[in-house]
Design a protein around this motif. Structure first.
Motif, PDB file in Angstrom:
ATOM      1  N   MET A  44       0.854  -1.185   0.011  1.00  0.00           N
ATOM      2  CA  MET A  44      -0.058   0.003   0.027  1.00  0.00           C
ATOM      3  C   MET A  44       0.784   1.265  -0.015  1.00  0.00           C
ATOM      4  O   MET A  44       0.437   2.296  -0.574  1.00  0.00           O
ATOM      5  N   LEU A  45       2.214   0.943   0.593  1.00  0.00           N
ATOM      6  CA  LEU A  45       2.821   2.208   0.602  1.00  0.00           C
ATOM      7  C   LEU A  45       3.282   2.492  -0.653  1.00  0.00           C
ATOM      8  O   LEU A  45       3.363   3.670  -1.319  1.00  0.00           O
ATOM      9  N   SER A  46       3.665   1.412  -1.541  1.00  0.00           N
ATOM     10  CA  SER A  46       4.182   1.730  -2.702  1.00  0.00           C
ATOM     11  C   SER A  46       3.169   2.285  -3.722  1.00  0.00           C
ATOM     12  O   SER A  46       3.450   3.178  -4.404  1.00  0.00           O
ATOM     13  N   ILE A  47       2.057   1.694  -3.618  1.00  0.00           N
ATOM     14  CA  ILE A  47       0.871   2.275  -4.390  1.00  0.00           C
ATOM     15  C   ILE A  47       0.533   3.634  -4.216  1.00  0.00           C
ATOM     16  O   ILE A  47       0.525   4.387  -5.005  1.00  0.00           O
ATOM     17  N   PHE A  88       2.209   6.139  -2.086  1.00  0.00           N
ATOM     18  CA  PHE A  88       3.115   6.922  -2.105  1.00  0.00           C
ATOM     19  C   PHE A  88       3.697   7.091  -3.569  1.00  0.00           C
ATOM     20  O   PHE A  88       4.095   8.330  -4.171  1.00  0.00           O
ATOM     21  N   GLY A  89       3.957   6.214  -4.576  1.00  0.00           N
ATOM     22  CA  GLY A  89       4.279   6.016  -5.853  1.00  0.00           C
ATOM     23  C   GLY A  89       3.188   6.727  -6.595  1.00  0.00           C
ATOM     24  O   GLY A  89       3.627   7.833  -7.255  1.00  0.00           O
ATOM     25  N   GLY A  90       1.995   6.474  -6.234  1.00  0.00           N
ATOM     26  CA  GLY A  90       0.883   7.317  -7.009  1.00  0.00           C
ATOM     27  C   GLY A  90       0.962   8.828  -6.628  1.00  0.00           C
ATOM     28  O   GLY A  90       0.728   9.531  -7.405  1.00  0.00           O
ATOM     29  N   LEU A 104       3.283  10.472  -5.770  1.00  0.00           N
ATOM     30  CA  LEU A 104       4.616  11.161  -6.512  1.00  0.00           C
ATOM     31  C   LEU A 104       4.361  11.382  -8.053  1.00  0.00           C
ATOM     32  O   LEU A 104       4.417  12.657  -8.681  1.00  0.00           O
ATOM     33  N   PHE A 105       3.778  10.341  -8.647  1.00  0.00           N
ATOM     34  CA  PHE A 105       3.277  10.306  -9.902  1.00  0.00           C
ATOM     35  C   PHE A 105       2.448  11.530 -10.402  1.00  0.00           C
ATOM     36  O   PHE A 105       2.660  12.544 -11.146  1.00  0.00           O
ATOM     37  N   ARG A 118       4.137  14.970  -9.686  1.00  0.00           N
ATOM     38  CA  ARG A 118       5.154  15.307 -10.741  1.00  0.00           C
ATOM     39  C   ARG A 118       4.118  15.653 -12.080  1.00  0.00           C
ATOM     40  O   ARG A 118       4.573  16.603 -12.929  1.00  0.00           O
ATOM     41  N   ILE A 171      11.650   5.304  -2.994  1.00  0.00           N
ATOM     42  CA  ILE A 171      10.309   4.813  -3.276  1.00  0.00           C
ATOM     43  C   ILE A 171      10.322   3.545  -4.158  1.00  0.00           C
ATOM     44  O   ILE A 171       9.647   2.700  -4.005  1.00  0.00           O
ATOM     45  N   ALA A 192       6.741   2.587  -9.646  1.00  0.00           N
ATOM     46  CA  ALA A 192       6.164   2.346  -8.415  1.00  0.00           C
ATOM     47  C   ALA A 192       4.816   2.049  -8.494  1.00  0.00           C
ATOM     48  O   ALA A 192       4.173   1.033  -8.259  1.00  0.00           O
ATOM     49  N   THR A 193       4.004   3.023  -9.318  1.00  0.00           N
ATOM     50  CA  THR A 193       2.554   2.884  -9.576  1.00  0.00           C
ATOM     51  C   THR A 193       2.263   1.737 -10.368  1.00  0.00           C
ATOM     52  O   THR A 193       1.251   0.910 -10.158  1.00  0.00           O
TER      53      THR A 193
END
Ligand code: ADP
Ligand code: MG
Lengths: 310, 354, 258
Positions: A107-110, A112-114, A116-117, A120, B206, B260-261
């Motif tokens: 969930m952290l990846s999804i 936090f990654g999302g 950041l995505f 940006r 990340i 990551a996404t």
């Protein structure tokens, strides 16, 4: 490089009041997560909040046409994202073979990654959306950017969370210590669990502007771990953790103001860590020194403090 | 050519992270990767400052040592018996990361490190930073460092696969067989730490975390055997890297977030479709419950003795709707006979014989 | 199956009535079609191998696990409506004894049900807790941190908490597990004492050898209820062999072989 407390710069007063309040609230709320052995849950919540913050910003821009970075918009976004990622992690570990750690990590990846995505992407928009530059600050925190309005948000959300904690003190206590027994009393365990989650998310959300999503975990876990060493009462532990958090918050704001370019978040975290290290060494009974001394006088008798925590 | 190297670096990073992450996920310590991905920052900054030279392999080793420092500190705190493992990690890694951020902000000679790079790395610039040996251009430095990490992980897996497996699934058994799980474990975490450091510059924290956890967690939902999990995690990590890279190009943003996404999206797909995902398992559970309900109704009937529906329903304590549905299933499976006229149930002839 | 038959014509409800109870946590049912009836004043042991569903039976009687089928009545009512008349002693190992709290605090948790939401325990609750501690011979440990207690003392703290609940029906999960001889005696005499005052006790018990000494009734359970009755009627070699699949611990001296 003059002593900041002499000048009483009004911005500094706001910032110091803010970091102190954040330290107090997250220190107190972190105790329950600590005692439930869920120290790292706060880390996942805070990282996930980034998606909520940026998402709320984008949504507000799309709906109203004017970009708003007011906390009144961003905080609900962070609350929703933080709660959603926790709830998802919970249901994944309940219903699949994945353990808590793995599902929280995913969930952290999804989230936090999302986050950041999306961040940006927002920054790439042209014409640029006004106000987007401040969003970046949520990653590492920007205590200096705190306004009076932000301060009120911290006070009201934090105060509300602490009030709930106080009102439901005995229920939360028995539920944390002995969930089976509390169920037998008829306490609604599902709802109490949800409430604990909500309190943790609230504690995270008010802090991320100050210390950032990455370091927020330290404000939840470190004061609680330090406070745990000094006392055998939950109430004292919560009060101590709140004071440790407050001290680290205030000290961090003042120290970083006295030295140009020193970021507040890391200073706050390192102060809290120093308090933890001192507690681990010096606390009566559980402290390393006290235990070494007890071992010497008692011979090979095990120390009284070596309780269940392993 | 730049494009080729970018993809090559991304691919090798994905492989190294996914392979080393699998055992973290299986050993219930997935979030150790989160800790490592932050704790190595001061190591990287200090090593930069000391060597003053980005190409020194000492840099990687020095920074990886900081990961080991974190692991040993967490173990030491946990061993005091007064702070549990999760909380020790939660205390130690933010402290180390804070040290790193402070050092960065002090801008020690020539170590200027943009804050973004800590989180997202800088895959776009990585191919431009070349490794030269005796005047010959050997390709991007980042490629060689992640390749070294992959090689290290690969060797460890080949040589100590059995020990790693044992230690992952049964720590106690491992120590009784004399494998010294402490040492194998720490050695393995040192390798993981090296992988984190090597991937850090190109991938950022990340992406390291996402690539270590998400592909392995997805793979576990599809297959059982550890070797298959490793293989599938590698494939999924590669797919996430390529998809994320492509998305990043199209949208003109740093690829870490999109990668990551993508890894997360593949996990959600696995969650929905895989044999051990939520949907498939949920269906299996509902089917088992439906069967259980039919069995419960049948258990209340004796061959050749019809019983009144309402009495049976009362004994079960079910709502009319639930009871009706269970009886309908049982009748269509020709387990029971429902006589609507008298409102009675009886076991069907075939059932009664058996 | 009724343990202590109520007088002819009396409508006094049973202490516990479980009918056709099935509980599942997902895969195989943990309890299948269980029937258990206990009259008031029964002193009953639940016996069965590990994973037999003993704890699950207690939790179902408390109304805290969802049931697939069946009916549970405590003193004639749904368990959710009898919480104030029921005390629960969870397995000692189910909690973290390093939790920052004192002995007196834990015992006062027994008053939380009576207090209801928001109200804090006051002087009266404190006095009750101290009384219960006195009864369990723990009065001088009242202000101790719970991690400083021995296993037996921890168990007595849990029992003191149940005493404070001042219930009619007591559900206990392995109160004799891992305790010293002194505690074992005091737990046994407490149970006898409660039963004499007409309280009902249903207790998971792991030590077959002491079942006949401490209990009057027994529930033999292994996912299905194999037998319920007085210890004399049901607690014999034949039933136990069936219950444990022929692996009954050999040192059960008081078993009549039937
Ligand atoms: N919360 C739970 N979730 C899933 N399975 C459970 C849970 N509690 C118990 N079980 C399973 O149900 C069965 C019966 O458990 P339990 O009632 O605790 O047995 P006992 O107390 O007799 O040892 C066991 O197979 C156990 O694994
Ligand atoms: Mg049990």
């Amino acid at each position: 490089m003059s002593a900041p407390w002499v000048e009483l710069d009004p911005t500094l007063v706001v910032v110091a009041a803010g970091t102190t309040a954040v330290g107090t609230v997250s220190g107190a709320l972190g105790c329950f997560a600590y005692l439930r052995r869920q120290g790292l849950v706060g880390d996942v919540v805070s990282h996930s909040a980034l998606l909520g913050v940026v998402g709320a910003f984008v949504l507000a821009h799309a709906l109203t046409g004017s970009a708003s970075r007011s906390l009144a918009v961003l905080v609900p976004g962070a609350l929703i994202a933080g709660t959603a990622s926790l709830a998802l992690a919970r249901s994944v570990s309940n219903r699949t073979r994945l353990n808590d750690d793995a599902s929280l990590g995913v969930m952290l990846s999804i989230f936090f990654g999302g986050g950041l995505f999306l961040l940006r992407w927002v920054q790439r928009q042209s014409p640029p959306i006004p106000g987007h530059t401040g969003l970046e600050d949520y990653i590492f925190g920007m205590a200096a950017a705190m306004t009076r309005a932000d301060l009120w948000m911290v006070f009201s959300l934090g105060g509300g969370a602490l009030l709930l904690l106080l009102l439901l003190w005995k229920e939360l206590k028995v539920f944390t210590f002995d969930p089976d027994f509390s169920r037998s009393l008829g306490l609604p365990s599902y709802r109490l669990d949800l409430l604990m989650m909500a309190l943790l998310v609230a504690g995270v959300v008010i802090g991320i502007q100050t210390v950032g999503v990455i370091l927020m975990i330290a404000l939840l876990v470190t004061p609680a771990a330090a406070a745990r060493q000094w006392t055998s009462r939950l109430s004292t532990m919560v009060l101590l953790a709140a004071s440790f958090g407050a001290a680290a918050g205030a000290g961090g704001a003042l120290l970083s103001a006295s030295e140009a370019g020193l970021p507040t978040g890391p200073v706050v975290v390192l102060l809290a860590t120093a308090i933890f290290a001192l507690s681990l060494l010096l606390a009566p009974r559980r402290g390393l020194i006290a235990r070494a001394r007890a071992r010497r006088t008692l011979g090979s008798t095990p120390p009284p403090a070596a309780g269940g925590a392993a | 050519m730049i494009e080729f190297w970018t993809l090559a670096i991304a691919a090798v990073t994905a492989l190294a992270c996914a392979l080393s992450g699998t055992f973290l996920v299986l050993k219930r310590e997935a979030l150790v990767s989160e800790g490592l991905a932050h704790a190595v920052l001061p190591g990287i900054v200090i090593a930069f400052a000391l060597t003053g030279n980005r190409t020194s392999p000492l840099l990687l080793v020095g920074a990886a040592a900081m990961g080991l420092v974190m692991i040993l500190a967490v173990q030491a705190i946990r061993r005091t018996g007064v702070v549990d493992a999760t909380a020790s990690l939660g205390v130690v890694f933010p402290a180390l990361f804070s040290v790193g951020v402070l050092l960065t902000s002090l801008e020690l000679a020539g170590t200027h490190f943009h804050a973004d790079c800590i989180i997202e790395g800088n895959l776009a610039l990585a191919p431009l930073d070349r490794l030269e040996l005796g005047g010959r251009d050997l390709g991007p430095r980042a490629f060689w460092s992640v390749s070294a990490a992959l090689l290290l992980v690969g060797c460890f897996l080949l040589l100590l696969f059995k020990e790693l497996k044992l230690l992952t699934f049964d720590g106690e058994l491992a120590s009784s067989l004399g494998f010294r799980p402490g040492r194998v474990h720490v050695a393995w975490l040192a390798v993981v730490s090296f992988t984190v450091v090597a991937s850090f510059e190109a991938a950022g924290s990340i992406l390291v975390v996402a690539l270590m956890i998400a592909p392995a967690a997805s793979a576990v939902l599809w297959v059982n055997d550890v070797r298959h999990v490793l293989g599938l995690a590698a494939v999924l990590a590669l797919a996430s890297a390529f998809a994320g890279h492509h998305l990043g190009l199209v949208m003109d943003i740093a690829p870490a977030g999109p990668m990551a996404t993508s890894a997360g999206a593949l996990f959600l797909v696995s969650l929905a479709l895989a044999p051990r995902g939520i949907l498939v398992k949920g269906r299996a559970r509902r089917r088992a419950l439906a069967q259980l309900e039919v069995d419960l109704v049948s258990a209340r009937l004796k061959p050749g003795e019809p019983r009144d529906c309402d009495v049976v329903r009362g004994e079960l304590g079910w709502s009319p709707r639930r009871f009706g549905a269970a009886v309908a299933r049982a009748v269509s499976g020709s387990m029971l006979v429902h006589d609507a006229g008298s409102g009675t149930l009886s076991l069907s002839a075939g059932q009664a014989e058996g | 199956m009724i343990q202590r038959r109520s007088r002819e014509g009396s409508t006094e409800p049973l202490a516990l009535e479980v009918e056709g109870l099935t509980v599942t946590y997902g895969k195989e049912p943990a309890l299948w079609n269980a029937d258990v009836r206990l009259g008031r004043g029964s002193l009953a042991a639940v016996v069965g191998p590990n994973g037999a569903g003993k704890s699950t039976l207690l939790k179902a009687a408390l109304g805290v696990v969802p049931r697939v089928s069946g009916r549970v009545r405590v003193l004639g009512e749904d368990p959710a409506r009898r919480r104030r008349l029921v005390a629960y002693v969870p397995q000692r190992t189910s909690v973290d004894w390093d939790f920052p709290t004192t002995v007196l605090d834990v015992v006062m948790m027994g008053t939380y049900g009576r207090l209801g939401w928001f109200r804090r325990p006051g002087r009266e609750e404190r006095a009750m807790a101290l009384g219960a501690l006195e009864q369990m011979e723990l009065a001088d440990l009242a202000d101790r941190q719970i991690s400083e207690l021995s296993g037996g003392q921890q168990q007595r703290v849990f029992l003191a908490r149940a005493l404070v609940q001042d219930a009619e029906v007591y559900f206990m999960d392995e109160p004799f597990a891992g305790v010293d001889a002194v505690t074992e005696q005091s737990v046994a005499s407490l149970m006898g004492h409660l039963a004499q005052r007409g309280k009902t006790i249903l207790s998971v018990h792991h030590d077959l050898a002491t079942v006949p000494r401490y209990f009057e009734h027994a529930v033999l359970l292994n996912r299905v209820v194999q037998a319920v009755g007085t210890v004399k009627e049901v607690f014999h070699r034949g039933n136990l062999d069936r219950l444990y699949g022929g692996r009954v611990p050999a040192d059960v001296p008081e078993l009549a072989s039937t």
